[in-house]
Design a protein around this motif. Structure first.
Motif, PDB file in Angstrom:
ATOM      1  N   LEU A  66       9.818  -3.244 -17.958  1.00  0.00           N
ATOM      2  CA  LEU A  66       8.697  -2.685 -17.568  1.00  0.00           C
ATOM      3  C   LEU A  66       7.736  -2.631 -18.453  1.00  0.00           C
ATOM      4  O   LEU A  66       6.423  -2.484 -18.002  1.00  0.00           O
ATOM      5  CB  LEU A  66       9.145  -1.271 -17.121  1.00  0.00           C
ATOM      6  CG  LEU A  66       8.442  -0.405 -16.168  1.00  0.00           C
ATOM      7  CD1 LEU A  66       8.048  -1.021 -14.940  1.00  0.00           C
ATOM      8  CD2 LEU A  66       8.816   1.049 -16.076  1.00  0.00           C
ATOM      9  N   MET A  67       7.806  -2.310 -19.505  1.00  0.00           N
ATOM     10  CA  MET A  67       6.605  -1.645 -20.507  1.00  0.00           C
ATOM     11  C   MET A  67       5.592  -2.962 -20.547  1.00  0.00           C
ATOM     12  O   MET A  67       4.210  -2.573 -20.589  1.00  0.00           O
ATOM     13  CB  MET A  67       7.237  -1.640 -22.030  1.00  0.00           C
ATOM     14  CG  MET A  67       7.861   0.000 -22.000  1.00  0.00           C
ATOM     15  SD  MET A  67       8.248   0.319 -23.605  1.00  0.00           S
ATOM     16  CE  MET A  67       6.494   0.559 -24.209  1.00  0.00           C
ATOM     17  N   VAL A  70       6.473   4.592 -19.760  1.00  0.00           N
ATOM     18  CA  VAL A  70       5.332   5.326 -19.232  1.00  0.00           C
ATOM     19  C   VAL A  70       4.685   6.246 -20.359  1.00  0.00           C
ATOM     20  O   VAL A  70       3.406   6.422 -20.937  1.00  0.00           O
ATOM     21  CB  VAL A  70       5.515   6.070 -17.989  1.00  0.00           C
ATOM     22  CG1 VAL A  70       3.824   6.609 -17.510  1.00  0.00           C
ATOM     23  CG2 VAL A  70       5.745   4.865 -16.935  1.00  0.00           C
ATOM     24  N   GLY A  71       5.559   7.192 -20.741  1.00  0.00           N
ATOM     25  CA  GLY A  71       5.192   8.192 -21.876  1.00  0.00           C
ATOM     26  C   GLY A  71       4.973   9.582 -20.940  1.00  0.00           C
ATOM     27  O   GLY A  71       3.958   9.677 -20.013  1.00  0.00           O
ATOM     28  N   ALA A  72       5.918  10.513 -20.884  1.00  0.00           N
ATOM     29  CA  ALA A  72       6.102  11.642 -20.240  1.00  0.00           C
ATOM     30  C   ALA A  72       5.391  12.811 -21.007  1.00  0.00           C
ATOM     31  O   ALA A  72       5.364  13.891 -20.540  1.00  0.00           O
ATOM     32  CB  ALA A  72       7.376  11.981 -19.529  1.00  0.00           C
ATOM     33  N   ALA A  93      -4.120   6.601  -9.838  1.00  0.00           N
ATOM     34  CA  ALA A  93      -2.707   6.437  -9.776  1.00  0.00           C
ATOM     35  C   ALA A  93      -1.901   5.269 -10.400  1.00  0.00           C
ATOM     36  O   ALA A  93      -2.503   4.111 -10.123  1.00  0.00           O
ATOM     37  CB  ALA A  93      -2.045   6.747  -8.307  1.00  0.00           C
ATOM     38  N   LEU A  94      -0.842   5.540 -11.040  1.00  0.00           N
ATOM     39  CA  LEU A  94      -0.324   4.283 -11.513  1.00  0.00           C
ATOM     40  C   LEU A  94       1.023   4.244 -10.672  1.00  0.00           C
ATOM     41  O   LEU A  94       1.782   5.241 -10.643  1.00  0.00           O
ATOM     42  CB  LEU A  94       0.054   4.629 -13.085  1.00  0.00           C
ATOM     43  CG  LEU A  94       1.129   3.482 -13.509  1.00  0.00           C
ATOM     44  CD1 LEU A  94       0.462   2.087 -13.587  1.00  0.00           C
ATOM     45  CD2 LEU A  94       1.493   3.928 -15.063  1.00  0.00           C
ATOM     46  N   VAL A  95       1.278   2.983 -10.219  1.00  0.00           N
ATOM     47  CA  VAL A  95       2.351   2.896  -9.216  1.00  0.00           C
ATOM     48  C   VAL A  95       3.345   1.570 -10.075  1.00  0.00           C
ATOM     49  O   VAL A  95       2.675   0.594 -10.034  1.00  0.00           O
ATOM     50  CB  VAL A  95       2.243   2.421  -7.627  1.00  0.00           C
ATOM     51  CG1 VAL A  95       3.293   2.414  -6.930  1.00  0.00           C
ATOM     52  CG2 VAL A  95       1.375   3.770  -7.207  1.00  0.00           C
ATOM     53  N   TYR A  96       4.418   1.893 -10.034  1.00  0.00           N
ATOM     54  CA  TYR A  96       5.399   0.633 -10.505  1.00  0.00           C
ATOM     55  C   TYR A  96       6.822   0.799 -10.061  1.00  0.00           C
ATOM     56  O   TYR A  96       7.285   1.758  -9.410  1.00  0.00           O
ATOM     57  CB  TYR A  96       5.544   0.912 -12.122  1.00  0.00           C
ATOM     58  CG  TYR A  96       6.171   1.952 -12.966  1.00  0.00           C
ATOM     59  CD1 TYR A  96       7.691   2.118 -13.037  1.00  0.00           C
ATOM     60  CD2 TYR A  96       5.488   3.237 -13.110  1.00  0.00           C
ATOM     61  CE1 TYR A  96       8.259   3.192 -13.412  1.00  0.00           C
ATOM     62  CE2 TYR A  96       6.100   4.306 -13.601  1.00  0.00           C
ATOM     63  CZ  TYR A  96       7.574   4.228 -13.605  1.00  0.00           C
ATOM     64  OH  TYR A  96       8.251   5.462 -14.125  1.00  0.00           O
ATOM     65  N   SER A  97       7.451  -0.264 -10.110  1.00  0.00           N
ATOM     66  CA  SER A  97       8.820  -0.613  -9.595  1.00  0.00           C
ATOM     67  C   SER A  97       9.314  -1.841 -10.327  1.00  0.00           C
ATOM     68  O   SER A  97       8.854  -2.529 -10.752  1.00  0.00           O
ATOM     69  CB  SER A  97       8.835  -0.820  -7.954  1.00  0.00           C
ATOM     70  OG  SER A  97       7.933  -2.030  -7.642  1.00  0.00           O
TER      71      SER A  97
END
Length: 350
Positions: free
Chosen positions: A27-28, A70-72, A104-108
């Motif tokens: 993902l990164m 993502v970094g929370a 917004a950031l959307v990922y899957s």
């Protein structure tokens, strides 16, 4: 309603196996790429939403690990759907409509290679009557394909033509898992051959949404979401007419698909027979370019393939190759759940 657009899209190269990579490592790079395309930092994002499946990972709350990519921290506004990322995009779109976020950031992502996908997907079925029989996803798709053949809507030659066109179009897609000449192959479950079915593989995708002038500042030609809706069929396969998709047609009506012609359609049709059903439900004629990316027959990372359809349609608008595009995503057996969106370039709206 606020004007909301897809302003950036990124995806991985889709591979049969990624044994050496975790979901976070898959993902990164995609997250970095989509942020770099807009110049945004994680701290600039108003809302983050992801789509994935714990069943693929084989552990509960596996999506929390992906947040490492993502970094929370510092704390972010975040949500998750146990669905394809297209439904995460829908949630993010709603969030922006409320005014609580402008971006917004959307990922899957989906890593299907470790298990037997055909068996895993039986867990989508109703737990009382169908799931205990363990009908796998290909067998159910074959029932739908045979119903279409029996109804005179298609035949095996036509299905093979869909597979050939899709894989040929995928030759221009550097991220596709399969492309070029692919033989029809042997029957997996009659009447579906290997070429009629999607590849099993791993991959991820991400998009950034933005509202109004923010979108115009981030992207030269935003892909405006002019309409979006999703609907669901009855859970019981026995009460459905498998040659039709009323939920797709209803979602398309609510999204405004039939108001004006579209020039491009990215359809999430993992099986060739499902493209036949979707074309009929959406009223797509020969003048519409269907799945120029190759579609799910060229790369089908579970939980990301639907979001990729939205991203591919948006990317064609970004490049000026489309003015009004339709994007479709599905989930569940035999097109059980369907999401439809209409994307337009600035000139088309004007």
């Amino acid at each position: 309603m606020r004007d909301v657009a897809i302003v950036a899209f990124a995806q991985t190269d889709h591979l049969r196996r990624t044994d050496e990579l975790s979901e976070v490592e898959i993902l990164m790079p995609v997250l970095h790429q989509v942020l770099d395309a807009t110049g945004l930092r994680t701290s600039d994002i108003g809302f983050t939403c992801s789509g994935s499946s714990d069943y693929l990972a084989g552990r509960a709350f596996s999506f929390t690990m992906a947040l490492d990519g993502v970094g929370a921290h510092p704390p972010i506004s975040e949500s998750h759907v146990e669905m394809d990322g297209a439904w995460a995009l829908y949630e993010a779109w709603v969030k922006i409509q409320t005014g609580e976020a402008d971006t917004a950031l959307v990922y899957s992502y989906g890593k299907s290679s470790p298990g037997e996908v055909r068996d895993v997907l039986t867990r989508q079925l109703d737990p009382y009557y169908t799931a205990p029989l363990w009908p796998d996803s290909v067998a159910l798709a074959a029932l739908q394909a045979q119903a279409l053949i029996d109804a005179g809507d298609t035949d095996e030659t036509a299905l093979a033509g869909i597979a050939t066109r899709s894989r040929q179009d995928a030759a221009g897609n550097p991220h596709a898992q399969l492309s070029g000449a692919v033989p029809a192959g042997d029957y997996l479950v009659q009447p579906l051959r290997t070429g009629d079915c999607p590849p099993v593989g791993d991959g991820a995708a991400a998009v950034i949404l933005a509202a109004g002038d923010t979108a115009r500042a981030l992207c030269e030609r935003p892909a405006w979401i002019r309409g979006i809706d999703h609907r669901i069929e009855a859970h019981g396969l026995g009460v459905r007419e498998l040659t039709e998709s009323p939920s797709t047609r209803l979602a398309a009506e609510r999204a405004g698909v039939f108001e004006r012609p579209v020039d491009t359609a990215e359809l999430h049709a993992p099986f060739t027979s499902q493209e036949v059903v979707l074309r009929k439900a959406l009223g797509l004629g020969d003048g519409v370019r269907v799945n120029p990316s190759g579609g799910a027959l060229a790369a089908n990372p579970l939980m990301a393939a639907g979001l990729i359809r939205l991203g591919e349609a948006a990317a064609r608008i970004h490049r000026g190759e489309s003015d009004r595009a339709l994007a479709h995503a599905t989930s569940g057996p035999c097109l059980q759940q369907n999401l439809v969106a209409v994307l337009e370039g600035e000139s088309a709206h004007a």
